[in-house]
Design a protein around this motif. Structure first.
Motif, PDB file in Angstrom:
ATOM      1  N   ALA A  48       0.841  -1.210   0.000  1.00 33.26           N
ATOM      2  CA  ALA A  48       0.000   0.000   0.000  1.00 33.26           C
ATOM      3  C   ALA A  48       0.876   1.261   0.000  1.00 33.26           C
ATOM      4  CB  ALA A  48      -0.926   0.001   1.210  1.00 33.26           C
ATOM      5  N   ALA A  49       1.988   1.204   0.759  1.00 24.84           N
ATOM      6  CA  ALA A  49       2.906   2.360   0.787  1.00 24.84           C
ATOM      7  C   ALA A  49       3.541   2.553  -0.587  1.00 24.84           C
ATOM      8  CB  ALA A  49       3.982   2.150   1.852  1.00 24.84           C
ATOM      9  N   TYR A  50       3.882   1.432  -1.232  1.00 22.29           N
ATOM     10  CA  TYR A  50       4.464   1.483  -2.578  1.00 22.29           C
ATOM     11  C   TYR A  50       3.511   2.190  -3.535  1.00 22.29           C
ATOM     12  CZ  TYR A  50       6.363  -0.384  -7.007  1.00 22.29           C
ATOM     13  OH  TYR A  50       6.880  -0.528  -8.275  1.00 22.29           O
ATOM     14  N   TRP A  51       2.229   1.817  -3.490  1.00 20.29           N
ATOM     15  CA  TRP A  51       1.253   2.419  -4.416  1.00 20.29           C
ATOM     16  C   TRP A  51       0.919   3.855  -4.031  1.00 20.29           C
ATOM     17  CZ3 TRP A  51       0.767   0.822  -9.061  1.00 20.29           C
ATOM     18  CH2 TRP A  51       1.043  -0.520  -9.358  1.00 20.29           C
ATOM     19  N   TYR A  52       0.975   4.138  -2.735  1.00 21.14           N
ATOM     20  CA  TYR A  52       0.766   5.534  -2.301  1.00 21.14           C
ATOM     21  C   TYR A  52       1.832   6.431  -2.931  1.00 21.14           C
ATOM     22  CZ  TYR A  52       0.901   9.675   0.655  1.00 21.14           C
ATOM     23  OH  TYR A  52       0.936  10.986   1.104  1.00 21.14           O
ATOM     24  N   TYR A  53       3.088   5.979  -2.867  1.00 20.55           N
ATOM     25  CA  TYR A  53       4.159   6.804  -3.430  1.00 20.55           C
ATOM     26  C   TYR A  53       4.130   6.799  -4.955  1.00 20.55           C
ATOM     27  CZ  TYR A  53       6.146   8.206   0.938  1.00 20.55           C
ATOM     28  OH  TYR A  53       6.313   8.810   2.157  1.00 20.55           O
ATOM     29  N   ALA A  54       3.588   5.723  -5.543  1.00 14.03           N
ATOM     30  CA  ALA A  54       3.424   5.731  -7.005  1.00 14.03           C
ATOM     31  C   ALA A  54       2.457   6.841  -7.409  1.00 14.03           C
ATOM     32  CB  ALA A  54       2.911   4.371  -7.477  1.00 14.03           C
ATOM     33  N   VAL A  55       1.349   6.950  -6.659  1.00  9.43           N
ATOM     34  CA  VAL A  55       0.370   8.002  -6.957  1.00  9.43           C
ATOM     35  C   VAL A  55       0.974   9.388  -6.710  1.00  9.43           C
ATOM     36  CG1 VAL A  55      -1.826   9.010  -6.184  1.00  9.43           C
ATOM     37  CG2 VAL A  55      -1.663   6.554  -6.567  1.00  9.43           C
ATOM     38  N   ALA A  56       1.724   9.523  -5.606  1.00  5.72           N
ATOM     39  CA  ALA A  56       2.342  10.819  -5.283  1.00  5.72           C
ATOM     40  C   ALA A  56       3.335  11.234  -6.371  1.00  5.72           C
ATOM     41  CB  ALA A  56       3.038  10.739  -3.924  1.00  5.72           C
ATOM     42  N   LEU A  57       4.123  10.274  -6.820  1.00  5.21           N
ATOM     43  CA  LEU A  57       5.125  10.555  -7.857  1.00  5.21           C
ATOM     44  C   LEU A  57       4.442  10.954  -9.169  1.00  5.21           C
ATOM     45  CD1 LEU A  57       8.188  10.422  -7.625  1.00  5.21           C
ATOM     46  CD2 LEU A  57       8.111   8.060  -8.408  1.00  5.21           C
TER      47      LEU A  57
END
Lengths: 167, 409
Positions: B181-190
């Motif tokens: 979930a953290a990985y995808w959160y940062y994918a969205v942020a990026l």
């Protein structure tokens, strides 16, 4: 364009759900499950470990003349803020059992020790940058002494982190 | 020579817009936690911003009008008004983050408390907006922002194991110690950082400022193809520096001072100074762009006289809007809020607002009433459709992921 009554209900429900979820995210549990408490301790210790490593890198770079005094001082000041947050997370935690209480106590000691060394490191940076700190006993004599202290406190953080089931 | 100068517009939006405080922080955080495993998001973001910025530039060049003028005309005052409120709020958040970024960079260079730099930075931004011509503003900020190439130089000086960096990037997956979930959160942020809406508002309004016509469509393509990929490469270099130096040491980036440590390790004080000047320039350029975008969107929606090509007295409400935006940003920063936290919020909420910006652009770029023979071709529409889907998914997922991961912590 008009929105149907059903559509409004769905929208209102979605807003209520979003507000509820956001509110749930903002609440602070006064008492946590053992797993949550241990994870919170591990998170705080991971932050402290990161701060200790940042301090080590900064001290090494300043010692090698690869970074300026203001940049080093700012980096260390930022780490004190990180450590402050980590300490705050630990002090406000209500441990649900003896094991997590022990983890928290060990974590608080480790974070406090890292903070002490970062404070010393800032004094060392100030002394190197021309500050009148020759007679100050708390200022480490050289980078090696500081790095040795950092090594010791980092090991303590790692031990506490392992105890708390962290990385 | 004229063409070379025109390309500077693209370079400015790439360096001052693509690489702003949001990109600096998000890429460094991602590099220090996930290595190169999220580099694919930068690639997706660069292609997306190239696609939609070229559409917005083409719309401006062909119709002679900027994005928000057409949004209001095409969507009507109510839908466009809601769009304006959301866009202005995200823009203000981004402007706050950019001014905060300037103060953090100046703090880094001087050790002087960031809050003392806030009024200085804001005054400098306002003076440039008030006094400096658009072309001077874009060329100076663009050229100074190019100093961020110091991150790429640092990466080569660090002599990384390129094979290991490639292994982190391909196939993309979350490292074992990080929650998906953290990985995808940062994918969205990026993704939000790469496709920040203000870049398009600035780009299309800049085209009107420079009086582009359909004869300038080639320049538009050149700007986009040179400027944005350059910004993307710098973003990757920032992430890679963090992945090479900070990740193995277990350092998680939470401040600007950590982001420059790999540069100092690689190139010493000289390269460090170059990069700090580059950060000041990039954040300053982005602060100018976001402040201008605030004025552009408001003035274009309300039909006010706007543009740097007019004297301030002839576009008074446009300039007052920018002053109010800058003052609001100063007010927010003076509450002692952490500029890095504001930056992280701004990129996530940018992701939420992406459809509001990009859907109307795709609609207008297909409208023969505005575009005549220059409407989107099939390839452009196919790509636009795919990106619309990505943009909507990112917008819908952003807030739930933020709540679920505690903002990525």
């Amino acid at each position: 364009m008009t929105i149907s009554t059903g559509g409004r209900r769905v929208a209102a429900g979605a807003v209520a759900l979003a507000v509820g979820l956001a509110g749930a995210g903002c609440t602070v549990a006064s008492r946590q499950e053992p797993g949550q408490a241990t994870a919170a301790v591990a998170d705080a210790l991971a932050e402290a470990g990161s701060a200790a490593e940042t301090t080590r890198l900064t001290v090494e770079l300043l010692d090698q003349g690869r970074v300026t005094g203001p940049v080093a001082d700012t980096a260390l000041l930022d780490q004190l803020r990180v450590l402050d947050d980590a300490e705050s997370a630990l002090t406000t935690l209500v441990p649900p059992d003896a094991a997590s209480s022990g983890h928290r106590a060990a974590g608080l000691t480790a974070v406090g020790d890292v903070s002490d060394v970062v404070v010393s490191a800032r004094e060392w940076v100030a002394a190197r940058s021309g500050g009148d700190l020759d007679d100050a006993v708390a200022v480490p004599a050289d980078a090696d002494e500081l790095l040795a202290e950092l090594g010791a406190v980092t090991a303590a953080v790692d031990a506490a982190l392992a105890e708390a089931g962290g990385r | 020579m004229r063409k070379m100068l025109a390309v500077a517009l693209g370079v400015l939006t790439a360096i001052g817009g693509f690489v702003d405080i949001g990109d600096l922080v998000t890429n460094a955080v991602v590099g220090s936690r996930f290595g190169m495993s999220l580099v694919w998001v930068v690639v997706v973001g660069v292609v997306g911003i190239c696609l939609f910025a070229s559409m917005a530039g083409r719309v401006a060049a062909v119709s002679g009008r900027a994005t928000f003028e057409i949004i209001r005309e095409r969507l009507g005052p109510r839908a466009a008004g809601a769009n304006l409120v959301a866009s202005f709020a995200i823009n203000l958040l981004t402007l706050t983050a950019e001014i905060g970024g300037i103060t953090l960079a100046l703090h880094l260079a001087s050790s002087v408390e960031p809050r003392l730099w806030i009024p200085v930075a804001a005054l400098a931004v306002w003076l440039v907006l008030w006094r400096v011509k658009f072309q001077v503003l874009e060329n100076v900020a663009g050229l100074m922002g190019l100093l961020l190439v110091g991150f790429a130089v640092a990466l080569f000086l660090l002599g990384p194991d390129w094979g290991e960096l490639l292994r982190q990037a391909v196939p993309p997956s979350a490292p074992g110690n990080e929650h998906p979930a953290a990985y995808w959160y940062y994918a969205v942020a990026l993704f939000g950082a790469a496709m920040t809406p203000y870049e398009v508002f600035f780009f299309s309004s800049g085209a009107v400022e420079e009086r582009w016509t359909s004869k300038d469509l080639a320049t538009n393509r050149l700007n986009v193809m040179v400027g944005f990929p350059l910004g993307g490469l710098l973003s990757v270099a920032i992430a890679a520096c963090a992945a090479v130096v900070l990740l193995p040491a277990g350092i998680e980036v939470s401040s600007l001072s950590q982001i420059v440590l790999p540069v100092a390790q690689a190139g010493g004080v000289l390269l460090l100074a170059v990069v700090i000047v580059g950060i000041v320039a990039a954040t300053f350029g982005a602060a100018l762009e976001t402040a201008l975008s605030s004025g552009y969107t408001m003035a274009q929606y309300l039909g006010w006289s706007w543009g740097k090509f007019r004297r301030p007295a002839r576009a008074a409400r446009f300039h007052v809007t920018m002053i109010v935006a800058v003052l609001l940003a100063v007010g927010i920063l003076m509450t002692s809020v952490d500029p890095i936290a504001v930056t992280e919020m701004s990129v996530v909420f940018s992701a939420v607002a992406l459809p509001l910006t990009y859907v109307p652009i795709l609609v207008v770029a297909n409208d023969p009433e505005y575009m005549g023979e220059h409407v989107n071709g099939r390839v452009m529409n196919a790509l636009g459709g795919v990106y619309l889907l990505i943009v909507v998914v990112a917008a819908v997922a952003a807030v739930p992921l933020m709540i679920a991961t505690g903002a990525g912590s």
